[in-house]
Write an enzyme that holds these catalytic residues in place. Sequence first.
Site, PDB file in Angstrom:
ATOM      1  CB  THR A  77      -0.867   0.084   1.330  1.00 54.91           C
ATOM      2  OG1 THR A  77      -1.669  -1.009   1.279  1.00 54.91           O
ATOM      3  CG2 THR A  77      -1.751   1.283   1.458  1.00 54.91           C
ATOM      4  CB  THR A 134      15.742   3.469  12.261  1.00 49.29           C
ATOM      5  OG1 THR A 134      16.015   4.747  12.731  1.00 49.29           O
ATOM      6  CG2 THR A 134      16.516   2.358  12.480  1.00 49.29           C
ATOM      7  CB  CYS A 168      -8.376  -5.212   1.549  1.00 52.17           C
ATOM      8  SG  CYS A 168      -7.123  -5.966   0.816  1.00 52.17           S
ATOM      9  N   GLY A 199       5.900  -8.048   0.534  1.00 45.76           N
ATOM     10  CA  GLY A 199       6.743  -9.345   1.048  1.00 45.76           C
ATOM     11  C   GLY A 199       5.636 -10.468   1.572  1.00 45.76           C
ATOM     12  CG  HIS A 200       1.693  -9.808   3.535  1.00 47.23           C
ATOM     13  ND1 HIS A 200       0.343 -10.125   3.584  1.00 47.23           N
ATOM     14  CD2 HIS A 200       1.766  -8.363   3.088  1.00 47.23           C
ATOM     15  CE1 HIS A 200      -0.352  -9.274   2.995  1.00 47.23           C
ATOM     16  NE2 HIS A 200       0.170  -8.161   2.664  1.00 47.23           N
ATOM     17  CD  GLN A 211      -2.730 -11.064  -4.455  1.00 48.40           C
ATOM     18  OE1 GLN A 211      -2.078 -12.215  -4.582  1.00 48.40           O
ATOM     19  NE2 GLN A 211      -2.983 -10.666  -3.419  1.00 48.40           N
ATOM     20  CG  ASN A 244      -6.746  -8.052  -5.248  1.00 47.29           C
ATOM     21  OD1 ASN A 244      -6.741  -7.412  -6.235  1.00 47.29           O
ATOM     22  ND2 ASN A 244      -7.552  -7.604  -4.317  1.00 47.29           N
TER      23      ASN A 244
END
Length: 379
Positions: free
Chosen positions: A73, A237, A324, A200-201, A179, A151
């Site tokens: 996002t 960071t 979502c 990543g997920h 995706q 998705n």
Amino acid sequence: MPIPVYLDHNATTPVAAEVADAMCEALKNVYGNPSSGYSHGQRAAIAISDARQALANLIGGDPNELIFTGCATEANNLALLGVARATADKRHLVISAVEHPAVMAPARYLESKGWRLTIVPVDQYGRVSAEAVVAAVSPETVLISIMLANNEVGTLQPVAEISRLLKGQNVLLHTDAAQAIGKIPVNVEDLGVDLLTVAGHKFQASKGIGALYVRKGTPIRNVLFGAGHERGFRPGTENVPAIVGLGVAAQLASQRLATRDDRLGCYRDQLHERLRSSIPGLALNGHPVHRLPNTLNISFTDVTGKALLAAACDTVLASVASACHSDEEGLSGVLGAMGINTLRANGAVRLSTGWETSGEDIEIAAQGLIKAWSQLTST
Ligand code: PLP
């Protein structure tokens, strides 16, 4: 009680064991601030640099063209709003009708600020025509943003073709590849994109990490303000363990793609076949060919997808639309954009396989869905 089979990998994937191990090691031992000049900091900086290289190996481009973000996002917001901030005179944006809210919402925001927004419709399979996208371009157009894979239904968009047709025009091309990465080969050179979003997920890394590929020379400005991390585009960071995990997930994905491991598609098709042989009237939502190998979005007759999944929840976990939107009332905007009627859209279920899915899982899931459908329709 057996654990239900997880078939919702388009919502999120389990973290790969190799990724979890690398993240734990980083959490425990690579705690220096990557901006610190002494050895602990430099160790963290090297870990980030290795992960950046692994992601570049997976998607092409130069490691210095990658910006780590907190999620897809955020990467999509940076792509759209960052390009808009770098543009002085032109104010036109083109997207498809099936974009994820992470593109649709910043696009609508720009529209509210005076940008012209063209939303290109999709066909019955959820696919845009490359010609229609390029025909929407005007001298005012700054950016086209078309997702690589949807998705909800898995349909692949003709992004490389759009790029070819755009050649010579001064228009930027972004693709949300959240995706697609890890499931199909994705290469920024083959696609000809200027910007590309990574999540990543969705491919066995952890939540809380994404990336934006930005081709060298692309006009873009920061949308967050702070220090100079990630070349000033992502001040704050760095999340070292999550970045390390993303790098390992990228390595795993590269290895699988190199061996042309086609497990995702085999099990997806096996599931479809099992359901089709026992349940009449199933309708496939999405493109029969140009589709993610792991995604099966099908409409069942005489039941709602919600009721079916509730009845089968002891054996299979899946969703009726994207995760979502699962707590929102109303029908999927993607199926609506494909012209699918309310009855069929109500009966839709999205089943998505993953790398840990086994043949046995498919059999258990198929039996659970068939049993639930039979029970619900026999009364
Ligand atoms: N883009 C697409 C195509 C997605 O499927 C998703 C998540 O479902 C996102 C963007 C947003 O990802 P995240 O929730 O990790 O920011």
